[in-house]
Enzyme design. Structure first.
Site, PDB file in Angstrom:
ATOM      1  N   SER A   1      12.849  33.241 -12.964  1.00 49.06           N
ATOM      2  CA  SER A   1      13.180  31.831 -12.727  1.00 49.06           C
ATOM      3  C   SER A   1      11.952  31.065 -12.246  1.00 49.06           C
ATOM      4  O   SER A   1      11.173  31.573 -11.436  1.00 49.06           O
ATOM      5  CB  SER A   1      14.294  31.730 -11.683  1.00 49.06           C
ATOM      6  OG  SER A   1      14.566  30.379 -11.369  1.00 49.06           O
TER       7      SER A   1
ATOM      8  N   CYS B   1      23.243  29.843  -3.610  1.00 42.94           N
ATOM      9  CA  CYS B   1      24.369  29.630  -4.534  1.00 42.94           C
ATOM     10  C   CYS B   1      25.720  29.751  -3.836  1.00 42.94           C
ATOM     11  O   CYS B   1      26.733  29.296  -4.358  1.00 42.94           O
ATOM     12  CB  CYS B   1      24.298  30.644  -5.675  1.00 42.94           C
ATOM     13  SG  CYS B   1      22.848  30.437  -6.715  1.00 42.94           S
TER      14      CYS B   1
END
Length: 379
Positions: free
Chosen positions: A198, A322
């Site tokens: 990422s 998250c």
């Protein structure tokens, strides 16, 4: 401001932002267009893949540009599951995976797949022997993260890769989002078939990433359309994002070579100082990744400490970003066998190469002050 939440996201590097702006301005055409502008854009896209492949020591056709870790993990796990379900429906993962892996596996259970969630020891590491024992004739995938995002535990990826090599009918996926640029990993000839990365964890941009897919690995695409990205990820390519990711990748690898020792020293000082605070218990093992240190203050709600420090311009976190707004206990800390009180009060400091010793000293000082203040209020 003292920013110590780098595992949630990092501040974009100025050179990365500059690359994104330049490409967005000058190479805005669709790479699939057959006119000259489209051709120039396509050439830059291919050049970006070539550069990424060189930096990762893999082949150009093993690079798939994605929007980041969550998409990469879903493409890998569901792509293998749907493509190879005729051969088997058994998948092996661990109890401490990132939500984008853990929940992807949970969703496949609803479709009739059997998932084995391997336990971890108190340091947050899976047993290689457990991996071996879990393999069944119908196992099609092993998905184990490299570095845990909450406690920094490093999994025995090299050893699991060797096991995977001995079972050519199953695939091995690694979530390398937290390890990239901090904890080295080898992709070529490693037994790893799929690997997720990422951009925004390495001072790149949100919405950028790479999925490494070894040559010969077949995935069922989650998106259908124009057959972009090796027919695995249809949709007009985010060229500016791809170029920005490659720039961030190059820069973080340079920092890794130059500043790794600095990161270890910051972690060592942080661990020593936290260990001397009576109210603090450290959850990350000494063998964990150098940029993540998880600790608990039992009896104190983590969000209270986060807000207290935040008012003073110091930013840390709890759990994965998250799931950090879910204020229940940490699934990861609990999986290590720690008490519920410890799992409910876990806090995470995550470093970058930009952090300084002075910042860490200030954080420790303010943390001690905050603990004393909150103790007085509670009493």
């Amino acid at each position: 401001m003292i920013y110590l939440d780098n595992s949630a996201t990092t501040k974009p590097h100025p050179e990365v932002l500059q690359s994104f702006q330049q490409v967005s301005t000058s190479f805005f055409a669709n790479p699939s267009s057959i006119h000259i502008l489209g051709g120039e854009t396509e050439k830059l896209l291919l050049k970006s893949k070539e550069q990424a492949a060189n930096l990762l020591n893999v082949y150009e056709d093993e690079i798939i540009f994605t929007s980041g870790g969550t998409e990469g993990n879903n493409i890998a796990i569901k792509g293998i599951a749907l493509q190879h379900q005729g051969r088997g429906k058994h998948i092996i993962t661990s109890e401490i995976e990132h939500p984008s892996v853990y929940e992807a596996c949970k969703s496949l259970e609803a479709l009739g797949f059997q998932i084995t969630y391997l336990p971890v020891n108190e340091t947050g590491v899976v047993s290689v022997e457990d991996v071996k024992r879990a393999i069944q004739p119908d196992t099609i995938l092993i998905s184990i993260m490299h570095v845990n995002n909450e406690i920094g535990s490093i999994q025995p990826i090299k050893e699991i890769g060797e096991i995977a090599k001995n079972h050519p009918k199953l695939f091995f996926h690694v979530d390398h989002v937290q390890g990239l640029g901090k904890v080295p990993i080898t992709l070529s000839n490693s037994g790893i078939d799929l690997c997720t990365m990422s951009g925004h964890k390495i001072h790149g941009l949100k919405g950028t990433g790479i999925l490494y897919k070894r040559r010969g690995v077949k995935l069922f695409p989650l998106f259908h359309g124009g057959d972009q990205e090796l027919k695995i990820r249809s949709g007009t390519e985010n060229l500016a994002g791809a170029v920005a990711f490659v720039k961030a990748l190059r820069l973080i690898k340079e920092r890794q070579v130059r500043d790794s020792e600095k990161l270890f020293q910051l972690n060592l000082y942080l661990r020593q100082e936290l260990g001397e605070i009576e109210e603090v218990v450290i959850n990350s093992s000494e063998q964990a990744a150098p940029h993540i240190l998880n600790f608990s203050i039992p009896g104190l709600k983590p969000e209270v400490m986060i807000h207290t420090l935040g008012k003073q311009g110091i930013f840390i976190s709890t759990k994965s970003a998250c799931s950090s707004k879910d204020l229940d206990e940490s699934r990861i800390v609990k999986a290590c066998g720690f008490s519920q009180d410890r799992a409910k009060s876990a806090l995470r400091v995550s470093l970058s190469y930009d952090n300084t010793m002075d910042e860490i000293k200030t954080f420790i000082h303010k943390l001690k002050e905050a603990i004393n203040q909150l103790k007085e209020v509670m009493e």
